[in-house]
Scaffold this motif. Sequence first.
Motif, PDB file in Angstrom:
ATOM      1  N   LEU A   1      73.270  52.978 -87.208  1.00  0.00           N
ATOM      2  CA  LEU A   1      72.202  53.870 -87.649  1.00  0.00           C
ATOM      3  C   LEU A   1      70.823  53.498 -87.060  1.00  0.00           C
ATOM      4  N   LEU A   2      70.449  52.122 -87.369  1.00  0.00           N
ATOM      5  CA  LEU A   2      69.145  51.704 -86.605  1.00  0.00           C
ATOM      6  C   LEU A   2      69.360  51.041 -85.131  1.00  0.00           C
ATOM      7  N   ARG A   3      70.337  51.209 -84.532  1.00  0.00           N
ATOM      8  CA  ARG A   3      71.013  50.719 -83.296  1.00  0.00           C
ATOM      9  C   ARG A   3      70.419  49.379 -83.242  1.00  0.00           C
ATOM     10  N   MET A   4      70.872  48.500 -84.231  1.00  0.00           N
ATOM     11  CA  MET A   4      70.943  47.021 -84.338  1.00  0.00           C
ATOM     12  C   MET A   4      71.810  46.369 -83.887  1.00  0.00           C
ATOM     13  N   ASP A   5      72.055  45.663 -83.036  1.00  0.00           N
ATOM     14  CA  ASP A   5      73.374  44.672 -82.612  1.00  0.00           C
ATOM     15  C   ASP A   5      73.563  43.950 -83.725  1.00  0.00           C
ATOM     16  N   MET A   6      74.984  43.676 -83.891  1.00  0.00           N
ATOM     17  CA  MET A   6      75.453  43.012 -84.948  1.00  0.00           C
ATOM     18  C   MET A   6      75.294  41.482 -84.961  1.00  0.00           C
ATOM     19  N   ASP A   7      74.827  41.173 -83.615  1.00  0.00           N
ATOM     20  CA  ASP A   7      74.371  39.783 -83.533  1.00  0.00           C
ATOM     21  C   ASP A   7      73.065  39.334 -83.973  1.00  0.00           C
ATOM     22  N   MET A   8      72.262  40.525 -84.115  1.00  0.00           N
ATOM     23  CA  MET A   8      71.124  40.147 -84.649  1.00  0.00           C
ATOM     24  C   MET A   8      71.376  39.967 -86.350  1.00  0.00           C
ATOM     25  N   LEU A   9      72.422  40.634 -86.641  1.00  0.00           N
ATOM     26  CA  LEU A   9      72.514  40.297 -88.132  1.00  0.00           C
ATOM     27  C   LEU A   9      73.024  39.086 -88.494  1.00  0.00           C
ATOM     28  N   LYS A  10      73.416  38.205 -87.770  1.00  0.00           N
ATOM     29  CA  LYS A  10      73.918  36.995 -87.776  1.00  0.00           C
ATOM     30  C   LYS A  10      72.685  36.029 -87.610  1.00  0.00           C
ATOM     31  N   ARG A  11      71.804  36.446 -87.330  1.00  0.00           N
ATOM     32  CA  ARG A  11      70.616  35.601 -86.951  1.00  0.00           C
ATOM     33  C   ARG A  11      69.947  35.256 -88.346  1.00  0.00           C
ATOM     34  N   PRO A  12      69.065  34.215 -88.466  1.00  0.00           N
ATOM     35  CA  PRO A  12      68.271  33.915 -89.598  1.00  0.00           C
ATOM     36  C   PRO A  12      67.070  35.303 -89.800  1.00  0.00           C
ATOM     37  N   VAL A  13      66.953  35.447 -91.043  1.00  0.00           N
ATOM     38  CA  VAL A  13      66.274  36.993 -91.268  1.00  0.00           C
ATOM     39  C   VAL A  13      64.760  36.734 -90.619  1.00  0.00           C
ATOM     40  N   ASN A  14      64.765  37.961 -89.873  1.00  0.00           N
ATOM     41  CA  ASN A  14      63.542  38.392 -89.299  1.00  0.00           C
ATOM     42  C   ASN A  14      62.975  37.136 -88.221  1.00  0.00           C
ATOM     43  N   VAL A  15      63.690  35.929 -88.268  1.00  0.00           N
ATOM     44  CA  VAL A  15      63.114  34.790 -87.423  1.00  0.00           C
ATOM     45  C   VAL A  15      63.129  35.227 -85.879  1.00  0.00           C
ATOM     46  N   GLY A  16      62.102  35.219 -85.327  1.00  0.00           N
ATOM     47  CA  GLY A  16      61.966  35.522 -83.861  1.00  0.00           C
ATOM     48  C   GLY A  16      62.127  36.755 -83.531  1.00  0.00           C
ATOM     49  N   PHE A  17      62.135  37.700 -84.342  1.00  0.00           N
ATOM     50  CA  PHE A  17      62.466  39.206 -84.095  1.00  0.00           C
ATOM     51  C   PHE A  17      61.147  39.740 -84.004  1.00  0.00           C
ATOM     52  N   SER A  18      61.062  40.806 -82.831  1.00  0.00           N
ATOM     53  CA  SER A  18      59.761  41.378 -82.446  1.00  0.00           C
ATOM     54  C   SER A  18      59.335  42.396 -83.752  1.00  0.00           C
ATOM     55  N   GLY A  19      58.144  42.874 -83.668  1.00  0.00           N
ATOM     56  CA  GLY A  19      57.677  43.681 -84.748  1.00  0.00           C
ATOM     57  C   GLY A  19      58.592  44.877 -85.087  1.00  0.00           C
ATOM     58  N   GLY A  20      59.072  45.362 -84.079  1.00  0.00           N
ATOM     59  CA  GLY A  20      59.916  46.759 -84.084  1.00  0.00           C
ATOM     60  C   GLY A  20      61.306  46.237 -84.692  1.00  0.00           C
ATOM     61  N   GLU A  21      61.811  45.081 -84.347  1.00  0.00           N
ATOM     62  CA  GLU A  21      63.163  44.653 -84.591  1.00  0.00           C
ATOM     63  C   GLU A  21      63.196  44.262 -86.364  1.00  0.00           C
ATOM     64  N   LYS A  22      61.853  43.834 -86.759  1.00  0.00           N
ATOM     65  CA  LYS A  22      61.818  43.622 -88.180  1.00  0.00           C
ATOM     66  C   LYS A  22      61.590  44.443 -88.984  1.00  0.00           C
ATOM     67  N   LYS A  23      61.110  45.899 -88.136  1.00  0.00           N
ATOM     68  CA  LYS A  23      60.974  46.995 -89.175  1.00  0.00           C
ATOM     69  C   LYS A  23      62.456  47.535 -89.043  1.00  0.00           C
TER      70      LYS A  23
END
Length: 252
Positions: A135-157
């Motif tokens: 729904l949020l067009r987030m890649d599942m790979d991002m869900l395997k990474r540590p919570v919000n670490v190194g995420f851009s502002g938009g990715e965090k939101k």
Amino acid sequence: MLQITDLQASVADKPILKGLSLTVNAGEIHAIMGPNGAGKSTLGYVLGGRPGYEVTGGSVTLDGQNGEKIDLLELDPHERAAAGLFLGFQYPVEIPGVSNVQFLREAANAQRKARGQDPLSGGEFLKLAREKAGLLRMDMDMLKRPVNVGFSGGEKKRNEMVQMGILDPKLAILDETDSGLDIDALRICGEGINAIMRRPDKAVLLITHYQRLLDYVKPDFVHVLAGGRIVKSGGPELALQLESEGYEAVAA
Ligand code: ADP
Ligand code: MG
Ligand code: MG
């Protein structure tokens, strides 16, 4: 669903909320707009139960499963979450060493336990996570990474919105979810909020500086928070008027 009556709260002994009243019914989206330092984030933190935010007066009730009134201010933050409250942060925190998947599964299952539901199996959880991430067009790979670490502002939101989708709250308070988003991410977050929360049994408090998010998430009511109080309320047209005339002219 939510009844805030004459709420007063202080931070570091400084009064910030000074008699704020607001009623939110199921099925409604309320935008809270207001100048910097008005107390918008403070309202979110007080409702979420953040330590250091001292309630000095007033009351807040949330309707329970069977229509009973829950005294929200009596509950610990995790109990508020279990009661169906979700707070989306203006500045999402990074949690090194904890993957999104671990974090979300623990949170989802704690939530289910509090509701008397069985925990999700690994497979069930991944299916749910994949659906909400999609729904949020987030890649599942991002869900395997540590919570919000190194995420851009938009990715965090967007990650906050995936979290919201998985926790399935009945009342979401979203604090400047639009800040730090580019145009595409703004639309994706807006559509995500609609898909997850625009339902007859849910409600949203959308805290925002700008009208732009409201092009995607159409509010039923718009309120101006200034000096720790709601100083003006209206329909979606109020947001447009604020955008063109500014807070001072409209809410003076
Ligand atoms: P908004 O979200 O509307 O911009 P905030 O709720 O963040 O406003 O802040 C409201 C007021 O409370 C501001 O004047 C801010 O400086 C003050 N404030 C917030 N947090 C603290 C704190 N931890 N200590 C002292 N003052 C604070
Ligand atoms: Mg601010
Ligand atoms: Mg704020």
